[in-house]
Write a protein that holds these residues in place. Structure first.
Motif, PDB file in Angstrom:
ATOM      1  N   ILE B  41      24.177 -88.000 -43.940  1.00 37.94           N
ATOM      2  CA  ILE B  41      24.481 -89.219 -43.187  1.00 37.94           C
ATOM      3  C   ILE B  41      23.186 -89.989 -42.954  1.00 37.94           C
ATOM      4  CG2 ILE B  41      25.223 -90.054 -40.924  1.00 37.94           C
ATOM      5  CD1 ILE B  41      27.196 -87.689 -41.006  1.00 37.94           C
ATOM      6  N   ARG B  42      23.279 -91.265 -43.163  1.00 35.44           N
ATOM      7  CA  ARG B  42      22.088 -92.088 -42.909  1.00 35.44           C
ATOM      8  C   ARG B  42      22.313 -92.910 -41.648  1.00 35.44           C
ATOM      9  NH1 ARG B  42      19.668 -95.447 -47.628  1.00 35.44           N
ATOM     10  NH2 ARG B  42      21.597 -96.629 -47.459  1.00 35.44           N
ATOM     11  N   GLN B  43      21.315 -92.854 -40.825  1.00 35.86           N
ATOM     12  CA  GLN B  43      21.332 -93.635 -39.586  1.00 35.86           C
ATOM     13  C   GLN B  43      20.557 -94.927 -39.859  1.00 35.86           C
ATOM     14  OE1 GLN B  43      22.271 -92.017 -36.281  1.00 35.86           O
ATOM     15  NE2 GLN B  43      22.446 -94.182 -35.750  1.00 35.86           N
ATOM     16  N   GLU B  44      21.255 -96.036 -39.699  1.00 34.83           N
ATOM     17  CA  GLU B  44      20.575 -97.312 -40.000  1.00 34.83           C
ATOM     18  C   GLU B  44      20.102 -97.986 -38.723  1.00 34.83           C
ATOM     19  OE1 GLU B  44      23.281 -99.584 -42.323  1.00 34.83           O
ATOM     20  OE2 GLU B  44      23.072 -98.280 -44.065  1.00 34.83           O
ATOM     21  N   GLY B  45      18.877 -98.489 -38.748  1.00 34.22           N
ATOM     22  CA  GLY B  45      18.360 -99.327 -37.660  1.00 34.22           C
ATOM     23  C   GLY B  45      18.273 -98.619 -36.324  1.00 34.22           C
ATOM     24  N   GLY B  46      17.662 -97.480 -36.275  1.00 34.69           N
ATOM     25  CA  GLY B  46      17.422 -96.809 -34.998  1.00 34.69           C
ATOM     26  C   GLY B  46      18.620 -96.041 -34.506  1.00 34.69           C
ATOM     27  N   LYS B  51      26.146 -95.584 -38.556  1.00 34.42           N
ATOM     28  CA  LYS B  51      25.935 -94.430 -39.437  1.00 34.42           C
ATOM     29  C   LYS B  51      26.714 -94.652 -40.718  1.00 34.42           C
ATOM     30  CE  LYS B  51      25.275 -90.901 -35.903  1.00 34.42           C
ATOM     31  NZ  LYS B  51      25.914 -89.766 -35.212  1.00 34.42           N
ATOM     32  N   THR B  52      26.129 -94.293 -41.820  1.00 38.42           N
ATOM     33  CA  THR B  52      26.860 -94.390 -43.079  1.00 38.42           C
ATOM     34  C   THR B  52      26.812 -93.050 -43.791  1.00 38.42           C
ATOM     35  OG1 THR B  52      24.859 -95.231 -44.091  1.00 38.42           O
ATOM     36  CG2 THR B  52      26.513 -96.856 -43.493  1.00 38.42           C
ATOM     37  N   LEU B  53      27.862 -92.820 -44.550  1.00 34.62           N
ATOM     38  CA  LEU B  53      27.948 -91.597 -45.345  1.00 34.62           C
ATOM     39  C   LEU B  53      27.087 -91.797 -46.584  1.00 34.62           C
ATOM     40  CD1 LEU B  53      29.872 -89.217 -44.652  1.00 34.62           C
ATOM     41  CD2 LEU B  53      31.261 -89.973 -46.548  1.00 34.62           C
ATOM     42  N   LEU B  54      26.035 -91.025 -46.679  1.00 36.22           N
ATOM     43  CA  LEU B  54      25.116 -91.222 -47.804  1.00 36.22           C
ATOM     44  C   LEU B  54      25.584 -90.439 -49.031  1.00 36.22           C
ATOM     45  CD1 LEU B  54      22.358 -92.477 -48.558  1.00 36.22           C
ATOM     46  CD2 LEU B  54      21.320 -90.329 -47.889  1.00 36.22           C
ATOM     47  N   ALA B  55      25.891 -89.182 -48.812  1.00 36.27           N
ATOM     48  CA  ALA B  55      26.333 -88.357 -49.939  1.00 36.27           C
ATOM     49  C   ALA B  55      27.159 -87.203 -49.410  1.00 36.27           C
ATOM     50  CB  ALA B  55      25.133 -87.827 -50.705  1.00 36.27           C
ATOM     51  N   LEU B  58      27.574 -81.683 -53.594  1.00 36.13           N
ATOM     52  CA  LEU B  58      26.385 -81.185 -54.292  1.00 36.13           C
ATOM     53  C   LEU B  58      25.158 -82.058 -54.031  1.00 36.13           C
ATOM     54  CD1 LEU B  58      26.470 -78.692 -56.058  1.00 36.13           C
ATOM     55  CD2 LEU B  58      26.483 -80.168 -58.060  1.00 36.13           C
ATOM     56  N   GLU B  59      25.397 -83.355 -54.086  1.00 36.53           N
ATOM     57  CA  GLU B  59      24.303 -84.302 -53.874  1.00 36.53           C
ATOM     58  C   GLU B  59      23.709 -84.140 -52.473  1.00 36.53           C
ATOM     59  OE1 GLU B  59      24.092 -88.990 -54.655  1.00 36.53           O
ATOM     60  OE2 GLU B  59      25.852 -87.950 -55.470  1.00 36.53           O
ATOM     61  N   ALA B  60      24.588 -83.982 -51.505  1.00 34.50           N
ATOM     62  CA  ALA B  60      24.134 -83.834 -50.123  1.00 34.50           C
ATOM     63  C   ALA B  60      23.409 -82.512 -49.933  1.00 34.50           C
ATOM     64  CB  ALA B  60      25.318 -83.933 -49.181  1.00 34.50           C
TER      65      ALA B  60
END
Lengths: 332, 347
Positions: B41-46, B51-55, B58-60
């Motif tokens: 999960i990527r946290q954007e802007g502090g 939050k967005t699902l990044l991967a 396997l990738e994650a």
């Protein structure tokens, strides 16, 4: 050493080779006894002997036996795959096990019905049946009791003027004008008595001992059960002063022939002068009912729409007597 | 009517929602997905940002332990049950969508999902809810020992006892099955993850080195063993020296790993022994004849069968393809779900 053994083993494991023979050879090569194998694999001696003699019947199901073969091969440090291939050829055909229990699906009810419920239900049914019978009997007795009274009043009041016409009728058996008048007068409730003026044939055998009480429908002084045909002498219809059509009833009173043809299932009841029910049946569609009896005859026809009645081979119009699809009439 | 339409637009699924891996079986197709249960999960802007699902999968997993501050790789399942409800739901949704790609409508399948036998009602409901949240039309639960036994093609419906030991990533499930039902089952929260953790702890204690979870998993797979074997394997490992704070290399042997794994292995042996103690004698006789079947990724630990064999004195068999046993069992139940009833678990 192990590679060499494996190479030999691969060569030997042609499809025709026996699994047990290969296992035994590999075991002997390793200088292991059956007991050693049993100790290492925790299999019983019986199971190991079965494996080495290809006796798969006493071994567990295929998935387990394959596991045994893999374990054994690993102990002997040989490649298990060729052995498993042989096992697949020789083993009893592998069927996938059912994964659910087959059920007879019979629901077991835990609450037992008390026995007395049976008796209560039974007695309610009996009570209902009795009630129905009482109502039925009451209805018909009521009908029978009503008839003479109604007819007698009609007769005494209206019959005398028509006397001549009755006698002049070409169809002397049935007093049609009377019937028509009945329909016109629209006296809705009572059954109709059709007077039959029997041709005076013989001198009347007078029975003065039997006084007339019921004016129209003669109550015969016959013991119940006597057939009107077999005992004509007993059918002494008394001469009544009220009935204008004086019927000197002879002992040889002519027999009336009734023929009922139906084109729909019809119920019919015919009661003769001795109050015996000669006919009481349901005629199927297209059926014919013939009755020969001495008048007066009481006829009740249910579902009378499709019924044709002939009296002494002459057609008889039922429509004036038809009430609610039931015809009740008295033929005299 | 809508059921027929739905079944046209989406296939029924059986999911082995495991702590380590998630496997999905599609009706009529077999296992189509086998990915680690990891979400990045990527946290954007502090911290207050979205939050967005990044991967996922396997990738994650490759990001585990390697991610920068704004990316977190999460394993939403822990000890066989859901630890993070929202992430699990997102992960399931992602996987279901992945196997239904190139579909016009959003998939709406019926799902069979397996649950640990020792899971609580709350945990089961969480799994059910997450599957419904991921788009399931209807969710059936099946207990893992049952699924594992079906997957290993054991005669579960017959009047004979079958013992199955499923060692997964988070839990070890021991079940004795007969007549289509579980006679005795025990779930121990010991599995592959506990093995990894035991290796990490051992190395920190004895070598003063910190290693990562993926490294511990690698050690376990390469040289890990459950029973002293004839040959001793060695492996070179890189970790961070706790005293110096610098990366250092060192060599570790299989005997040391065996020592490290003693505690979790004892827990598994204890669970198996306690199951055997609780098994009715008649079924015990069947099990003594046929032995127990090991399934799950833990069954691949070298000589684990030997350990159980020596400890119990019963034959032990590793199932064929133990990693997919539970998923195959769920799949078999899925194929026959229309005439099954008593295999599924209640909440």
């Amino acid at each position: 050493m192990v590679e060499e053994l494996n190479a030999n083993f691969e060569a030997a494991s042609a499809p025709s080779a026996k699994l047990g023979v290969l296992l035994q050879a590999a075991r002997e090569e390793k200088k292991l006894s059956l007991e050693d194998v049993s100790n290492r694999l925790r299999l019983s001696l019986r199971q190991i002997k079965a494996l080495e003699s290809d006796d798969f019947a006493i071994l567990p199901e295929a998935t387990i036996t394959r596991g045994f073969i893999r374990n054994y091969a690993r102990l002997l440090e040989i490649n298990p795959e060729p052995l498993l291939d042989i096992y697949r050829v020789y083993a009893p055909s592998e069927v996938s096990h059912s994964i659910t229990l087959q059920s007879a699906n019979i629901l077991i009810s835990s609450t037992r019905k008390p026995v007395w419920i049976k008796y209560i239900v039974g007695s309610i049914l009996i009570a209902l049946a009795l009630g129905a019978w009482v109502v039925y009997m009451d209805y018909f007795h009521h009908m029978e009791a009503e008839q003479p009274v109604a007819v007698s009043s009609e007769d005494s009041a209206q019959l005398p003027p028509d006397d001549s016409s009755v006698s002049n009728e070409p169809m002397p058996e049935v007093a049609l004008p009377f019937a028509e008048r009945e329909a016109a007068a629209d006296t809705a409730s009572d059954p109709i008595v059709i007077q039959q003026s029997a041709p005076p044939v013989e001198p009347v055998v007078e029975k003065p001992t039997v006084p007339a009480i019921a004016p129209v429908v003669p109550t015969p002084a016959v013991p119940a059960g006597a057939s009107p045909i077999t005992s004509p002498s007993a059918t002494t219809s008394p001469n009544t002063s009220v009935n204008t059509v004086v019927q000197p009833v002879a002992s040889t009173k002519p027999v009336m022939k009734i023929r009922l043809t139906v084109n729909d299932t019809t119920w019919v009841s015919v009661i003769d002068q001795a109050n015996n029910e000669i006919v009481n049946r349901t005629i199927p569609a297209g059926g014919v009912q013939r009755v020969e009896a001495a008048p007066p005859i009481k006829v009740v026809i249910g579902n009378a729409e499709g019924a044709q009645l002939t009296v002494n081979d002459k057609p008889f119009d039922l429509s004036p007597y038809n009430k609610l699809n039931v015809v009740r009439l008295m033929l005299e | 009517m809508f059921g027929i339409l739905n079944s046209y637009f989406s296939n029924d699924l059986a999911i082995d929602l495991g702590t380590a891996n998630t496997l999905i079986y599609v009706r009529g197709k077999g296992i189509v997905l086998d990915e680690p249960s990891v979400v990045a999960i990527r946290q954007e802007g502090g911290p207050a940002g979205k939050k967005t699902l990044l991967a996922v999968g396997l990738e994650a997993k490759r990001m585990l332990g390697r991610a920068p501050a704004n990316i977190t790789a999460i394993r939403p399942m822990k000890d066989g049950v859901i630890a993070d409800f929202t992430i699990t739901e997102q992960m399931l949704k992602y996987f279901i969508k992945k196997i239904h790609e190139s579909r016009l409508f959003s998939p709406n399948p019926r799902i069979i999902i397996c649950v640990p036998v020792g899971s609580t009602q709350v945990e089961r409901r969480a799994i059910r809810e997450s599957a419904i949240g991921a788009g399931a039309r209807q969710v059936y639960l099946i207990e893992e020992p049952m699924a594992a036994a079906i997957g290993a093609d054991m005669p579960v419906a017959e009047a004979t006892g079958s013992m199955v030991v499923d060692i997964g990533g988070g839990t070890t499930e021991v079940g004795v099955i007969s007549l289509g039902g579980i006679v005795y089952a025990k779930s121990e929260r010991v599995g592959g993850d506990k093995f990894d953790q035991a290796i990490i702890d051992y190395i920190r204690r004895n070598y003063g080195m910190q290693i990562s979870e993926p490294t511990a998993e690698l050690i376990k797979k390469k040289i890990g063993s459950a029973f002293p074997g004839s040959e001793v394997l060695e492996m070179e490992v890189t970790g961070r020296n706790l005293a110096e704070g610098l990366p250092r290399k060192f060599t570790i042997s299989s005997n040391e790993i065996l020592e490290a794994l003693t505690e979790p292995l004892n827990a598994i042996v204890g669970a198996v022994k306690s199951a055997l103690e609780q098994t009715p004698p008649e079924l015990g006789a069947d099990i003594a004849e046929k032995g127990m079947v090991l399934t799950g990724g833990g069954a691949l630990l070298r000589d684990l069968d030997r350990l159980l064999l020596e400890e119990t004195g019963l034959p032990v068999i590793v199932a064929e393809d133990p990693l997919t046993c539970v998923a195959r069992g769920c799949g078999r139940a899925l194929e026959e779900m229309d005439r099954l009833g008593n295999v599924f678990a209640d909440e």
